[in-house]
Design a protein around this motif. Structure first.
Motif, short mmCIF file in Angstrom:
data_model
loop_
_atom_site.label_atom_id
_atom_site.label_comp_id
_atom_site.label_asym_id
_atom_site.label_seq_id
_atom_site.Cartn_x
_atom_site.Cartn_y
_atom_site.Cartn_z
N ARG A 146 -8.29 33.38 37.56
CA ARG A 146 -7.66 33.92 36.35
C ARG A 146 -7.16 35.35 36.54
O ARG A 146 -6.19 35.76 35.93
CB ARG A 146 -8.66 33.90 35.18
N THR A 176 -4.05 44.19 24.41
CA THR A 176 -3.85 42.77 24.72
C THR A 176 -4.54 41.94 23.65
O THR A 176 -5.29 42.45 22.82
CB THR A 176 -4.44 42.41 26.10
N ASP A 202 -7.17 39.09 29.48
CA ASP A 202 -5.85 39.70 29.69
C ASP A 202 -6.00 41.18 30.02
O ASP A 202 -5.30 41.71 30.90
CB ASP A 202 -4.98 39.55 28.44
N PRO A 257 -8.58 45.19 24.70
CA PRO A 257 -8.20 43.95 24.02
C PRO A 257 -8.52 43.98 22.53
O PRO A 257 -9.45 44.66 22.09
CB PRO A 257 -9.08 42.91 24.72
N ASP A 273 0.88 37.65 24.07
CA ASP A 273 1.56 36.46 24.59
C ASP A 273 2.96 36.36 23.99
O ASP A 273 3.17 36.70 22.82
CB ASP A 273 0.77 35.20 24.24
#
Length: 196
Positions: free
Chosen positions: A20, A129, A134, A148, A176
């Protein structure tokens, strides 16, 4: 609890993290105390002093004794005193490599703390994020001033307070590129303008 999960970070969880976040290093794993809820946390903790009752009270253990974050790579979330006040779990895929639902888990209750809040200190730029994984990816690429949210609707007063204190000149939204991410950007941007 965070220490017990960190001790449980084995090859399967490390392989998932590396897939990831290709730039993740042992140093980053230690720095963020990343662990794994492998279902055996009670075997790693003292059995006296009401530990089980305490874990049930925080929601880390369900009434059945099962771990709430079982099967997840676990990221402790801290407050401004560096005390762990929450945990984010990213569920590992099943043996066939299929995603399991829900993929994102938090301890029950209100979201508290800001993951990597220390990374904002002295930074001219901050990046927000949607999720911890992320943010870790960006930190692994050298963007230390990344924090985040708790998903697309997860900007909290603690985030705003941390940003107010750090006072970056620029805040980037790295959400995203989908409808949910675009909607989040539309909601978050005006709130940031109010505090920065």
């Amino acid at each position: 609890l965070a220490g017990a999960y960190a001790e449980a970070l084995g090859e399967e969880a490390r392989a998932y993290l590396s897939a990831r976040v290709p730039g993740v290093t042992d140093e980053l794993i230690r720095r963020f105390r990343i662990g794994h809820a492998d279902g055996r946390v009670l075997a790693r903790l003292p059995t006296s002093g009401g530990v089980t009752r305490s874990l049930m009270k925080t929601g880390a253990l369900k009434a059945t004794g099962a771990e709430h974050l079982a099967g997840c790579v676990v990221f402790p979330v801290t407050d401004e005193t560096d005390r762990v006040v929450g945990m984010y779990g990213r569920r590992l895929p099943d043996r066939a490599g299929r995603e399991r639902s829900p993929r994102h888990l938090y301890l029950p209750g209100p979201h508290r703390g800001v993951w990597n809040w220390r990374g904002l200190a002295g930074r001219r730029e901050a990046i927000l994020t949607e999720a911890v994984i992320d943010a870790l990816a960006l930190v692994s690429l050298g963007f230390d001033g990344t924090i985040p949210l708790y998903g697309t609707n997860g900007l909290t007063e603690e985030h705003l307070a941390v940003l107010r204190t750090a006072s970056p000149e620029v805040v980037y939204l790295a959400f995203d590129a989908d409808e949910a991410g675009d909607g989040a950007a539309d909601r978050v941007a005006p709130r940031l303008r109010e505090v920065l």
